[in-house]
Design an enzyme around this catalytic site. Sequence first.
Site, PDB file in Angstrom:
ATOM      1  N   TYR A 139      -6.707  -9.096  11.293  1.00 59.17           N
ATOM      2  CA  TYR A 139      -5.368  -8.880  11.842  1.00 59.17           C
ATOM      3  C   TYR A 139      -5.259  -9.520  13.222  1.00 59.17           C
ATOM      4  O   TYR A 139      -6.241  -9.542  13.976  1.00 59.17           O
ATOM      5  CB  TYR A 139      -5.075  -7.384  11.962  1.00 59.17           C
ATOM      6  CG  TYR A 139      -4.805  -6.738  10.608  1.00 59.17           C
ATOM      7  CD1 TYR A 139      -3.546  -6.817  10.037  1.00 59.17           C
ATOM      8  CD2 TYR A 139      -5.817  -6.085   9.904  1.00 59.17           C
ATOM      9  CE1 TYR A 139      -3.277  -6.244   8.797  1.00 59.17           C
ATOM     10  CE2 TYR A 139      -5.564  -5.513   8.658  1.00 59.17           C
ATOM     11  CZ  TYR A 139      -4.292  -5.597   8.112  1.00 59.17           C
ATOM     12  OH  TYR A 139      -4.032  -5.046   6.881  1.00 59.17           O
TER      13      TYR A 139
ATOM     14  N   GLU B  47       0.839  -1.199   0.000  1.00 53.67           N
ATOM     15  CA  GLU B  47       0.000   0.000   0.000  1.00 53.67           C
ATOM     16  C   GLU B  47       0.877   1.253   0.000  1.00 53.67           C
ATOM     17  O   GLU B  47       2.031   1.216   0.431  1.00 53.67           O
ATOM     18  CB  GLU B  47      -0.890  -0.021   1.260  1.00 53.67           C
ATOM     19  CG  GLU B  47      -1.825   1.169   1.368  1.00 53.67           C
ATOM     20  CD  GLU B  47      -2.906   0.998   2.448  1.00 53.67           C
ATOM     21  OE1 GLU B  47      -2.834   0.035   3.230  1.00 53.67           O
ATOM     22  OE2 GLU B  47      -3.824   1.838   2.473  1.00 53.67           O
TER      23      GLU B  47
ATOM     24  N   GLU C 211      -6.115  -9.195   3.458  1.00 53.66           N
ATOM     25  CA  GLU C 211      -5.272  -8.535   4.463  1.00 53.66           C
ATOM     26  C   GLU C 211      -5.226  -9.425   5.702  1.00 53.66           C
ATOM     27  O   GLU C 211      -6.271  -9.746   6.277  1.00 53.66           O
ATOM     28  CB  GLU C 211      -5.808  -7.151   4.844  1.00 53.66           C
ATOM     29  CG  GLU C 211      -5.625  -6.122   3.737  1.00 53.66           C
ATOM     30  CD  GLU C 211      -6.025  -4.713   4.133  1.00 53.66           C
ATOM     31  OE1 GLU C 211      -5.934  -4.367   5.327  1.00 53.66           O
ATOM     32  OE2 GLU C 211      -6.423  -3.969   3.226  1.00 53.66           O
TER      33      GLU C 211
ATOM     34  N   ASN D  67     -12.308  -1.093  -0.969  1.00 55.71           N
ATOM     35  CA  ASN D  67     -11.621  -1.741   0.150  1.00 55.71           C
ATOM     36  C   ASN D  67     -12.312  -1.335   1.442  1.00 55.71           C
ATOM     37  O   ASN D  67     -12.633  -0.159   1.641  1.00 55.71           O
ATOM     38  CB  ASN D  67     -10.153  -1.266   0.198  1.00 55.71           C
ATOM     39  CG  ASN D  67      -9.450  -1.669   1.485  1.00 55.71           C
ATOM     40  OD1 ASN D  67      -9.092  -2.829   1.657  1.00 55.71           O
ATOM     41  ND2 ASN D  67      -9.271  -0.724   2.394  1.00 55.71           N
ATOM     42  N   GLU D  68     -12.546  -2.283   2.301  1.00 52.10           N
ATOM     43  CA  GLU D  68     -13.176  -2.005   3.606  1.00 52.10           C
ATOM     44  C   GLU D  68     -14.299  -0.979   3.449  1.00 52.10           C
ATOM     45  O   GLU D  68     -14.322   0.078   4.096  1.00 52.10           O
ATOM     46  CB  GLU D  68     -12.120  -1.578   4.643  1.00 52.10           C
ATOM     47  CG  GLU D  68     -11.118  -2.704   4.889  1.00 52.10           C
ATOM     48  CD  GLU D  68     -10.240  -2.554   6.136  1.00 52.10           C
ATOM     49  OE1 GLU D  68     -10.219  -1.478   6.744  1.00 52.10           O
ATOM     50  OE2 GLU D  68      -9.579  -3.556   6.494  1.00 52.10           O
TER      51      GLU D  68
ATOM     52  N   GLN E 137       2.171  -6.093   5.465  1.00 55.60           N
ATOM     53  CA  GLN E 137       2.417  -5.694   4.087  1.00 55.60           C
ATOM     54  C   GLN E 137       3.873  -6.001   3.746  1.00 55.60           C
ATOM     55  O   GLN E 137       4.677  -6.239   4.648  1.00 55.60           O
ATOM     56  CB  GLN E 137       2.143  -4.222   3.910  1.00 55.60           C
ATOM     57  CG  GLN E 137       0.704  -3.841   4.200  1.00 55.60           C
ATOM     58  CD  GLN E 137       0.351  -2.444   3.703  1.00 55.60           C
ATOM     59  OE1 GLN E 137       1.116  -1.775   3.023  1.00 55.60           O
ATOM     60  NE2 GLN E 137      -0.850  -1.999   4.068  1.00 55.60           N
TER      61      GLN E 137
HETATM   62  O1  AHR Z   1      -3.003  -2.620   6.111  1.00 57.52           O
HETATM   63  C1  AHR Z   1      -3.282  -1.419   6.758  1.00 57.52           C
HETATM   64  C2  AHR Z   1      -4.747  -1.038   6.671  1.00 57.52           C
HETATM   65  O2  AHR Z   1      -5.522  -1.957   7.368  1.00 57.52           O
HETATM   66  C3  AHR Z   1      -5.356  -1.035   5.293  1.00 57.52           C
HETATM   67  O3  AHR Z   1      -5.116   0.157   4.617  1.00 57.52           O
HETATM   68  C4  AHR Z   1      -6.808  -1.194   5.579  1.00 57.52           C
HETATM   69  O4  AHR Z   1      -7.496  -1.822   4.542  1.00 57.52           O
HETATM   70  C5  AHR Z   1      -6.849  -1.980   6.873  1.00 57.52           C
HETATM   71  O5  AHR Z   1      -7.674  -1.404   7.796  1.00 57.52           O
END
Ligand code: AHR
Length: 514
Positions: free
Chosen positions: A263, A46, A318, A194-195, A367
């Site tokens: 995450y 990103e 992600e 995205n999101e 990332q």
């Molecule tokens: O990876 C960091 C961020 O996490 C991304 O930009 C977003 O899609 C997610 O919330």
Amino acid sequence: MKTHTILFTAAFGLSALCSEAQQKVTIHDKEGEYTISKHIYGHFAEHLGRCIYDGFYVGEENKAIPNTAGVRNDIVEALKALKVPNLRWPGGCFADTYHWKDGIGPKEDRPTIVNQWWGGVTEDNSFGTHDFLNMCELLETEPYLSGNVGSGTVQELIDWVQYTNHEGRSPMADLRKENGRAEPWNVKYWGIGNEAWGCGGNMTAEYYSDEYRKYATFLSGWSNDSGIFRIASGASSSDYEWTEVLMKNIKHSLIEGMALHHYAVIDWNAKSSASDFTEKHYFESMESALEMEELVTKHSAIMDKYDPDNKIALVVDEWGGWYDVEPGTNPGFLYQQNTMRDVMIAGTTLNTFNNHARRVKMANLAQTVNVLQAVILTDEEKMILTPTYHVMKMYNVHQDATLLPVEFDNVDYTFNGKSLPALSVSASRNKEGVVHVSLVNIDASESHKLSLQFDDVNVRGAEGTILTSKKLQDHNTFENPAKVAPKEFKDFSVKKGNLEVELPPFSVVVIALK
Ligand code: AHR
């Protein structure tokens, strides 16, 4: 489906056996039904902190760091060795602010963009569509472009598709040629926002479904004969309602992939240090990381309900560990160290994806460079490979191999009266017929003995690699770049056609059978 039943037993560990015992792990090597898509091993880059600028891209004028068209040669070499199958760009949250036409043409004429989500820095748009897609060619990886739905238009996105993919004459293809690229890049993977439930526009699932339908329609024509793979912005972790609404409202002829983001985070308001942590932190991180098994199982079950023929892929675009930034660095840049804890997160998560190969056909670690659970960290001309890099490399033997179902009773890793399944296993057979088994022991102090037994193969020998270290907090630094590095695994023996192995605490082992 047998695989799913087996997984449930493995992941939620029904029995807690003493660590002295030898765990029997049965690998059904005659039963392989699904291919582990190589795209499960994808990465994510990103416009965030030092991932693109001062990470991948150091500029064409940079004389101190060897580069090709501004992209660091050392990063290209390291990622080629990893066999990166796809790379997602330009976001993330950034994607829904990005206007791709600002990133083409002469660099000196490009307008700037303020990166509103990540540190508020002003970028000069010197890394744009040509730079990214040409970089993917250098990396021998497939691009995955994330389109702007939040602040963009349908026209803007279909112009991008035409710009990158149209072969003949057209306004966008002509513009591409004017900008120096005759042949299209033929980008297959496209994210539609995205999101969308958050930084992508704070939409409801119902509203986003309608938006999605509109974008997907114009992206692909009557029958999508150009083979574009359209990925809907998916749920955050356990938001099952989001998946349910999208699966119900989006015509299945308009969607090839459904995203999911998760995450491994201890607490969004107190994420704690990436390298200075206690066993309590470690346990909580692993609790969050291992949730992936349940998430993938439950999102898949919803998808099965609407798509029993398994046409739509679950795309975990992600995932990874998220901690506090390194002291003294910009809080918006998400620069963090990478330890043996990240090795455990990567090893267990990749085993989950492998074992769910039927539905999970793509995933992207967040990332690639200098951001979150990065595989590479840079400091000016220096570059190091993180422990996570080594896991991704060890596991790439599973890419496009046939998944072999695995069955075993797990053992507990107990801390402060709470337990997690200590072991995680996946197995595959590659096109040459070689069986690989990846084993993880997340236990912080106990080693575990396993007996790998096969329905068919009579094991004659093996070779393996282990990634472990003295302390969970161990990590690689620019001064000591190989503190955590893979070594030959020798702690195994062959007995009556079975393979007996001993897994030390917090270790990942990948074995090839002979
Ligand atoms: O990876 C960091 C961020 O996490 C991304 O930009 C977003 O899609 C997610 O919330």
